[in-house]
Scaffold this active site. Sequence first.
Site, mmCIF file in Angstrom:
data_model
loop_
_atom_site.group_PDB
_atom_site.id
_atom_site.type_symbol
_atom_site.label_atom_id
_atom_site.label_comp_id
_atom_site.label_asym_id
_atom_site.label_seq_id
_atom_site.Cartn_x
_atom_site.Cartn_y
_atom_site.Cartn_z
ATOM 1 N N LYS A 11 0.805 -1.181 0.081
ATOM 2 C CA LYS A 11 -0.067 -0.061 -0.033
ATOM 3 C C LYS A 11 1.045 1.368 0.254
ATOM 4 C CE LYS A 11 -3.982 -2.331 2.170
ATOM 5 N NZ LYS A 11 -5.019 -2.148 3.104
ATOM 6 N N TYR A 51 -12.492 -1.812 -3.666
ATOM 7 C CA TYR A 51 -13.040 -1.661 -2.378
ATOM 8 C C TYR A 51 -14.559 -1.405 -2.001
ATOM 9 C CZ TYR A 51 -8.337 -2.089 -0.336
ATOM 10 O OH TYR A 51 -7.141 -2.306 0.027
ATOM 11 N N PHE A 59 -15.511 4.303 7.128
ATOM 12 C CA PHE A 59 -14.053 4.401 6.788
ATOM 13 C C PHE A 59 -13.841 4.506 5.441
ATOM 14 C CE2 PHE A 59 -14.194 -0.118 7.797
ATOM 15 C CZ PHE A 59 -13.733 -0.844 6.789
ATOM 16 N N THR A 93 -5.648 -7.371 10.370
ATOM 17 C CA THR A 93 -6.040 -6.052 9.752
ATOM 18 C C THR A 93 -5.288 -4.961 10.561
ATOM 19 O OG1 THR A 93 -7.970 -7.007 8.814
ATOM 20 C CG2 THR A 93 -7.783 -4.553 8.909
ATOM 21 N N ARG A 104 2.441 -7.103 8.938
ATOM 22 C CA ARG A 104 1.825 -5.730 9.362
ATOM 23 C C ARG A 104 2.374 -5.345 10.536
ATOM 24 N NH1 ARG A 104 -4.315 -7.309 7.303
ATOM 25 N NH2 ARG A 104 -4.226 -6.094 5.184
ATOM 26 N N ASN A 114 -1.896 0.039 6.892
ATOM 27 C CA ASN A 114 -1.542 -1.445 7.453
ATOM 28 C C ASN A 114 -0.702 -2.117 6.264
ATOM 29 O OD1 ASN A 114 -3.638 -2.335 5.657
ATOM 30 N ND2 ASN A 114 -4.842 -3.168 7.009
ATOM 31 N N HIS A 117 -2.151 -5.307 1.417
ATOM 32 C CA HIS A 117 -3.407 -6.079 1.001
ATOM 33 C C HIS A 117 -3.218 -7.535 0.761
ATOM 34 C CE1 HIS A 117 -7.342 -6.986 -0.606
ATOM 35 N NE2 HIS A 117 -6.907 -7.489 -1.519
ATOM 36 N N GLU A 128 -9.532 -9.959 -8.404
ATOM 37 C CA GLU A 128 -8.365 -8.912 -8.061
ATOM 38 C C GLU A 128 -7.224 -9.015 -8.844
ATOM 39 O OE1 GLU A 128 -7.878 -9.378 -3.842
ATOM 40 O OE2 GLU A 128 -9.840 -8.525 -3.157
HETATM 41 P P1 GDP Z 1 -8.122 -6.843 5.268
HETATM 42 O O1 GDP Z 1 -8.888 -7.794 4.317
HETATM 43 O O2 GDP Z 1 -7.376 -7.291 6.620
HETATM 44 O O3 GDP Z 1 -7.354 -6.035 4.611
HETATM 45 O O4 GDP Z 1 -9.347 -5.935 5.972
HETATM 46 P P2 GDP Z 1 -10.748 -5.494 5.705
HETATM 47 O O5 GDP Z 1 -11.206 -5.989 4.071
HETATM 48 O O6 GDP Z 1 -11.766 -5.598 6.803
HETATM 49 O O7 GDP Z 1 -10.644 -3.789 5.193
HETATM 50 C C1 GDP Z 1 -9.963 -3.444 4.005
HETATM 51 C C2 GDP Z 1 -8.850 -2.264 4.403
HETATM 52 O O8 GDP Z 1 -9.759 -1.238 4.926
HETATM 53 C C3 GDP Z 1 -7.959 -2.576 5.505
HETATM 54 O O9 GDP Z 1 -6.871 -3.248 5.064
HETATM 55 C C4 GDP Z 1 -7.580 -1.279 6.186
HETATM 56 O O10 GDP Z 1 -6.817 -0.478 5.273
HETATM 57 C C5 GDP Z 1 -9.207 -0.657 5.898
HETATM 58 N N1 GDP Z 1 -9.794 -0.595 7.132
HETATM 59 C C6 GDP Z 1 -10.296 -1.780 7.681
HETATM 60 N N2 GDP Z 1 -11.088 -1.488 8.919
HETATM 61 C C7 GDP Z 1 -10.835 -0.268 8.999
HETATM 62 C C8 GDP Z 1 -11.412 0.647 10.182
HETATM 63 O O11 GDP Z 1 -11.858 0.450 10.948
HETATM 64 N N3 GDP Z 1 -10.954 2.134 9.960
HETATM 65 C C9 GDP Z 1 -10.057 2.526 8.869
HETATM 66 N N4 GDP Z 1 -9.733 3.835 8.904
HETATM 67 N N5 GDP Z 1 -9.742 1.844 7.930
HETATM 68 C C10 GDP Z 1 -10.052 0.570 8.162
#
Ligand code: GDP
Length: 139
Positions: A11, A51, A59, A93, A104, A114, A117, A128
């Site tokens: 990222k 996304y 968010f 995450t 991470r 973080n 991805h 993807e």
């Molecule tokens: P991943 O599969 O571990 O990447 O997590 P998710 O699919 O749930 O979320 C996608 C991305 O959104 C994450 O990798 C973070 O960059 C962002 N994200 C997820 N949860 C949060 C949150 O609660 N707050 C914020 N600001 N960003 C979030």
Amino acid sequence: MASNITLTMIKPDAVAAGHSGKIIDMIIQAGFRVQAMKLTRLSTEKAQEFYAVHSARPFFGDLVKFMTEGPIIAAVLEKENAVEDFRKLIGATNPANAEEGTIRKAFATDIERNAVHGSDSNENAAIEASFHFAGVERF
Ligand code: GDP
């Protein structure tokens, strides 16, 4: 089980901080083979598309802004059990919950910024991978 694939993005936070080389090394040391890789930058429209599943989340706007702030490295990675093994390698995450030795844990700043991805299913890995790469760009 036959080898399968996952899609990663290093990222904008991690690329800007100069962590790409170390992250790619961790990925290769963990046994993943690179099928495709490129430095690229997501437009707002493309980040919203990638996304889309999170479009109703509070968010979402911040996430799209973050993912478009600078270049990313996208890659298709091949390994037996690629999706699950890569999720283990990247960690939770929220880096506060990520295990020692994960990408991470080493490089993420917070739950949003973080560092990497990783696809969450074989079906999404295929979607993807096609989102970022044409067939002729994969080897
Ligand atoms: P991943 O599969 O571990 O990447 O997590 P998710 O699919 O749930 O979320 C996608 C991305 O959104 C994450 O990798 C973070 O960059 C962002 N994200 C997820 N949860 C949060 C949150 O609660 N707050 C914020 N600001 N960003 C979030």
